[in-house]
Design a protein around this motif. Structure first.
Motif, PDB file in Angstrom:
ATOM      1  N   GLY A  92      45.403 -26.201 108.619  1.00  0.00           N
ATOM      2  CA  GLY A  92      44.445 -26.187 107.486  1.00  0.00           C
ATOM      3  C   GLY A  92      43.767 -27.560 107.101  1.00  0.00           C
ATOM      4  N   GLY A  93      43.930 -28.549 107.982  1.00  0.00           N
ATOM      5  CA  GLY A  93      43.331 -29.687 107.956  1.00  0.00           C
ATOM      6  C   GLY A  93      42.507 -30.249 109.058  1.00  0.00           C
ATOM      7  N   ARG A  94      42.152 -31.511 109.188  1.00  0.00           N
ATOM      8  CA  ARG A  94      41.681 -32.006 110.446  1.00  0.00           C
ATOM      9  C   ARG A  94      42.389 -32.989 111.146  1.00  0.00           C
ATOM     10  NH1 ARG A  94      36.478 -35.079 107.814  1.00  0.00           N
ATOM     11  NH2 ARG A  94      37.825 -35.576 106.340  1.00  0.00           N
ATOM     12  N   GLY A  95      42.012 -33.069 112.091  1.00  0.00           N
ATOM     13  CA  GLY A  95      42.693 -33.870 113.092  1.00  0.00           C
ATOM     14  C   GLY A  95      42.026 -34.354 114.111  1.00  0.00           C
ATOM     15  N   VAL A  96      42.358 -35.442 114.765  1.00  0.00           N
ATOM     16  CA  VAL A  96      41.719 -36.112 115.753  1.00  0.00           C
ATOM     17  C   VAL A  96      42.633 -37.241 116.689  1.00  0.00           C
ATOM     18  CG1 VAL A  96      40.744 -38.427 114.682  1.00  0.00           C
ATOM     19  CG2 VAL A  96      39.595 -37.552 116.522  1.00  0.00           C
ATOM     20  N   TYR A  97      42.316 -37.313 117.877  1.00  0.00           N
ATOM     21  CA  TYR A  97      43.104 -38.284 118.885  1.00  0.00           C
ATOM     22  C   TYR A  97      42.083 -39.168 119.647  1.00  0.00           C
ATOM     23  CZ  TYR A  97      46.633 -34.668 118.682  1.00  0.00           C
ATOM     24  OH  TYR A  97      47.617 -33.577 118.170  1.00  0.00           O
ATOM     25  N   PHE A  98      42.728 -40.477 119.624  1.00  0.00           N
ATOM     26  CA  PHE A  98      41.925 -41.495 120.375  1.00  0.00           C
ATOM     27  C   PHE A  98      42.858 -42.398 120.769  1.00  0.00           C
ATOM     28  CE2 PHE A  98      42.031 -42.454 115.849  1.00  0.00           C
ATOM     29  CZ  PHE A  98      42.268 -43.718 115.754  1.00  0.00           C
ATOM     30  N   GLU A  99      42.675 -43.079 121.844  1.00  0.00           N
ATOM     31  CA  GLU A  99      43.277 -44.129 122.566  1.00  0.00           C
ATOM     32  C   GLU A  99      42.930 -45.510 122.082  1.00  0.00           C
ATOM     33  OE1 GLU A  99      43.591 -43.864 126.690  1.00  0.00           O
ATOM     34  OE2 GLU A  99      43.812 -41.739 126.672  1.00  0.00           O
ATOM     35  N   THR A 100      44.113 -46.149 122.195  1.00  0.00           N
ATOM     36  CA  THR A 100      43.942 -47.664 121.895  1.00  0.00           C
ATOM     37  C   THR A 100      43.429 -48.435 123.085  1.00  0.00           C
ATOM     38  OG1 THR A 100      46.091 -48.690 122.263  1.00  0.00           O
ATOM     39  CG2 THR A 100      45.887 -47.656 119.939  1.00  0.00           C
ATOM     40  N   PRO A 101      42.926 -49.621 122.985  1.00  0.00           N
ATOM     41  CA  PRO A 101      42.463 -50.174 124.250  1.00  0.00           C
ATOM     42  C   PRO A 101      43.788 -50.531 125.272  1.00  0.00           C
ATOM     43  CG  PRO A 101      41.537 -51.527 122.615  1.00  0.00           C
ATOM     44  CD  PRO A 101      42.498 -50.378 121.968  1.00  0.00           C
ATOM     45  N   ALA A 153      42.248 -32.993 120.615  1.00  0.00           N
ATOM     46  CA  ALA A 153      43.739 -32.606 121.149  1.00  0.00           C
ATOM     47  C   ALA A 153      43.991 -33.643 122.237  1.00  0.00           C
ATOM     48  CB  ALA A 153      43.738 -31.030 122.004  1.00  0.00           C
ATOM     49  N   PRO A 154      45.617 -33.532 122.560  1.00  0.00           N
ATOM     50  CA  PRO A 154      46.175 -34.794 123.354  1.00  0.00           C
ATOM     51  C   PRO A 154      45.355 -34.501 124.783  1.00  0.00           C
ATOM     52  CG  PRO A 154      47.761 -34.055 122.236  1.00  0.00           C
ATOM     53  CD  PRO A 154      46.601 -33.232 121.737  1.00  0.00           C
ATOM     54  N   TRP A 155      45.098 -33.400 125.132  1.00  0.00           N
ATOM     55  CA  TRP A 155      44.358 -32.772 126.481  1.00  0.00           C
ATOM     56  C   TRP A 155      42.814 -32.893 126.599  1.00  0.00           C
ATOM     57  CZ3 TRP A 155      47.632 -29.897 123.403  1.00  0.00           C
ATOM     58  CH2 TRP A 155      47.034 -28.786 122.730  1.00  0.00           C
ATOM     59  N   SER A 156      42.329 -33.290 125.267  1.00  0.00           N
ATOM     60  CA  SER A 156      40.881 -33.159 125.032  1.00  0.00           C
ATOM     61  C   SER A 156      40.682 -34.472 124.280  1.00  0.00           C
ATOM     62  CB  SER A 156      40.237 -32.011 124.429  1.00  0.00           C
ATOM     63  OG  SER A 156      40.578 -30.977 124.923  1.00  0.00           O
ATOM     64  N   ARG A 157      40.835 -35.874 124.771  1.00  0.00           N
ATOM     65  CA  ARG A 157      40.844 -36.961 124.275  1.00  0.00           C
ATOM     66  C   ARG A 157      39.248 -37.473 123.927  1.00  0.00           C
ATOM     67  NH1 ARG A 157      45.898 -40.202 126.531  1.00  0.00           N
ATOM     68  NH2 ARG A 157      47.504 -38.440 126.068  1.00  0.00           N
ATOM     69  N   ASP A 158      38.618 -36.759 124.553  1.00  0.00           N
ATOM     70  CA  ASP A 158      36.919 -37.248 124.645  1.00  0.00           C
ATOM     71  C   ASP A 158      36.101 -36.164 124.694  1.00  0.00           C
ATOM     72  OD1 ASP A 158      37.128 -36.019 127.022  1.00  0.00           O
ATOM     73  OD2 ASP A 158      36.585 -37.639 128.324  1.00  0.00           O
TER      74      ASP A 158
END
Length: 123
Positions: A102-111, A88-93
């Protein structure tokens, strides 16, 4: 007429490096532009990200709907890059995925600090 987003400018500390990282992680092609003003990455037939040098800028959020196979491949490249990722945006790590809609999702930051979101089920 259908309104389609054609391009967006993505600020970066070093446009070429940012465009190259983004393209490699998402499995896209980056070919430096001959005009040198932007570093373009064609996301799909209708959308281009134009990376531009900037000293300071606010972080932005870019979300992508991808297939399950694309999700797996991109997530593997994110892991290999050493970038943190999360559910989640509040759980980025937290190194977890979400199952929203009903799907999968993930968040990550660019450099450069932009937040990228991948989802297999559109919101």
């Amino acid at each position: 007429m259908t309104v389609t987003l054609n391009h967006t400018i993505v600020p970066a500390h070093e446009k070429g490096s940012a465009a190259d990282w983004f393209a490699r992680v998402l499995g896209l092609e980056y070919e430096p532009s001959s005009d040198g003003h932007f570093a373009p990455v064609h996301v799909n037939a209708a959308l281009t990200f134009l990376f531009s040098d900037d000293e300071t800028f606010p972080a932005s959020h870019y979300a992508f709907h991808v297939s399950d196979a694309e999700f797996d491949a991109i997530l593997e490249r994110v892991r290999a890059s050493g970038r943190p990722y999360g559910s989640a945006p509040w759980s980025r790590d937290d190194k977890k995925l979400n199952d929203w809609n009903g799907g999968r999702g993930v968040y990550f930051e660019t450099p450069d600090g932009h937040l990228l979101e991948l989802m297999t089920a559109p919101q």
